[in-house]
Motif scaffolding. Structure first.
Motif, PDB file in Angstrom:
ATOM      1  N   ALA A   1     -35.605  43.735  -0.843  1.00 33.95           N
ATOM      2  CA  ALA A   1     -35.909  44.361   0.136  1.00 33.95           C
ATOM      3  C   ALA A   1     -36.260  43.255   1.267  1.00 33.95           C
ATOM      4  N   GLY A   2     -37.036  42.341   1.048  1.00 33.89           N
ATOM      5  CA  GLY A   2     -37.360  41.321   1.955  1.00 33.89           C
ATOM      6  C   GLY A   2     -36.149  40.274   2.146  1.00 33.89           C
ATOM      7  N   TRP A   3     -35.487  40.070   1.273  1.00 33.78           N
ATOM      8  CA  TRP A   3     -34.280  39.267   1.379  1.00 33.78           C
ATOM      9  C   TRP A   3     -33.416  39.957   2.317  1.00 33.78           C
ATOM     10  N   ILE A   4     -33.255  41.233   2.402  1.00 34.87           N
ATOM     11  CA  ILE A   4     -32.349  41.828   3.002  1.00 34.87           C
ATOM     12  C   ILE A   4     -32.631  41.944   4.490  1.00 34.87           C
ATOM     13  N   GLU A   5     -33.947  42.134   4.709  1.00 34.17           N
ATOM     14  CA  GLU A   5     -34.515  41.903   6.124  1.00 34.17           C
ATOM     15  C   GLU A   5     -34.317  40.702   6.640  1.00 34.17           C
ATOM     16  N   ALA A   6     -34.472  39.497   5.883  1.00 35.57           N
ATOM     17  CA  ALA A   6     -34.384  38.548   6.404  1.00 35.57           C
ATOM     18  C   ALA A   6     -32.965  37.913   6.618  1.00 35.57           C
ATOM     19  N   GLN A   7     -32.024  38.452   5.999  1.00 30.68           N
ATOM     20  CA  GLN A   7     -30.647  38.430   6.073  1.00 30.68           C
ATOM     21  C   GLN A   7     -30.221  39.100   7.546  1.00 30.68           C
ATOM     22  N   ALA A   8     -30.878  40.253   7.710  1.00 28.74           N
ATOM     23  CA  ALA A   8     -30.532  40.956   9.023  1.00 28.74           C
ATOM     24  C   ALA A   8     -31.094  40.214  10.216  1.00 28.74           C
ATOM     25  N   ARG A   9     -32.171  39.647  10.043  1.00 28.03           N
ATOM     26  CA  ARG A   9     -32.673  38.819  11.266  1.00 28.03           C
ATOM     27  C   ARG A   9     -31.770  37.728  11.554  1.00 28.03           C
TER      28      ARG A   9
ATOM     29  N   SER B   1     -25.807  42.180   7.487  1.00 23.11           N
ATOM     30  CA  SER B   1     -25.942  43.263   7.006  1.00 23.11           C
ATOM     31  C   SER B   1     -25.423  43.564   5.645  1.00 23.11           C
TER      32      SER B   1
END
Ligand code: CAA
Length: 248
Positions: free
Chosen positions: A44-52, A56
């Protein structure tokens, strides 16, 4: 290069080479699904970091070494209205030990995760690719599947097996618009290689003619090309990228 947007699935896509491949396919304009180990709390944290960073990704848990788990993951993907056009069988592990010290569990884990996984994960997606008349399967092997490596009877066998799978399936799908290829990276700047004892690692790097570890993004760019429309005539191939460490 003009190309249609497709949907790609990358196993082990949340770290190391897999992460670089997921990003390269996203850069090429594809929708990208990342498959990760079930219950992985870092995703979940990885996906958020990628989104930043503008990436996506959809994410699904799967134990690639388990046939039923792969089937269930594919059902979940389909239930969410997604079809997989590009499959990158990237997830892999090492359990390095000389054969004398290698336990049965270390053999089984590597063969199941690196080789059985190509069957488990390809199987639930292949029919739909053939029906649609378009598909790309890229199997990640290794330099050590081509030349062998001290301490890696398990890994070398699994990675050599991956290319056997590629060559056989490529023949079965060639007439139907589905290509199957192997990419064989050398030693890359990833956690997997960082786990090799420092002295041994230094000896390996010293033996690479280019004089450094490879960058995951360098291999990922090759995978993105193989996944493109431009690579339609390429199938059953094994493409090496190893800084000149093994030329064959
Ligand atoms: N060739 C010949 N002999 C070797 C050797 C080699 N390449 N490497 C070590 N030896 C010898 C040693 O000199 C030693 O000899 P003596 O007993 O006579 O002193 C003997 O073999 C035992 O060696 P080790 O001390 O290394 O044995 P170990 O059990 O402590 O460790 C090992 C073995 C875990 C396999 C360790 O050598 C190792 O980690 N090697 C690296 C393996 C490797 O390259 N893994 C790649 C991981 S990354 C990856 O897999 C990604 C990818 O696709 C490239």
């Amino acid at each position: 290069m003009t190309q249609q947007q497709r949907t790609a699935l990358v196993t082990g896509g949340n770290r190391g080479l897999g992460e670089a491949i997921a990003r390269a396919l996203h850069d090429a304009g594809h929708a990208v699904i990342v498959a990760h180990t079930p219950g992985n709390r870092t995703v979940a944290g990885w996906i958020e970091a990628q989104a930043r960073q503008g990436y996506s990704f959809a994410a699904y848990g799967v134990d690639v070494s388990d046939y039923e788990s792969a089937q269930q993951m594919a059902r979940n993907v389909r239930a969410d209205g997604r079809q997989v056009d590009i499959l990158v069988n990237n997830a892999g592990i090492t359990r390095d030990a000389t054969l004398r010290k290698l336990e049965k569990a270390g053999w089984d884990a590597v063969l199941r995760t690196n080789l059985d996984s190509t069957f488990n994960v390809t199987k639930p997606f292949i029919d739909a690719m053939l029906q649609r008349g378009w598909g790309r399967i890229v199997n990640i092997s290794s330099i050590n599947g081509s030349k062998g490596q001290f301490g890696q009877t398990n890994y070398s066998a699994s990675k050599a097996g991956v290319h056997g799978f590629t060559m056989a399936l490529a023949q079965e799908t060639a007439r139907k618009g589905v290509t199957v290829n192997t990419v064989a990276p050398g030693y890359l700047d990833t956690e997997m290689v960082a786990a090799v004892p420092a002295e041994t690692r230094q000896r390996i790097v010293d033996a690479i003619p280019v004089g450094r570890l490879g960058k995951p993004a360098e291999v990922a760019a090759l995978v993105a090309f193989i996944a493109s429309d431009a690579a339609a005539f390429m199938t059953g191939s094994k493409v090496s990228m190893n800084g000149g460490q093994h030329m064959a």
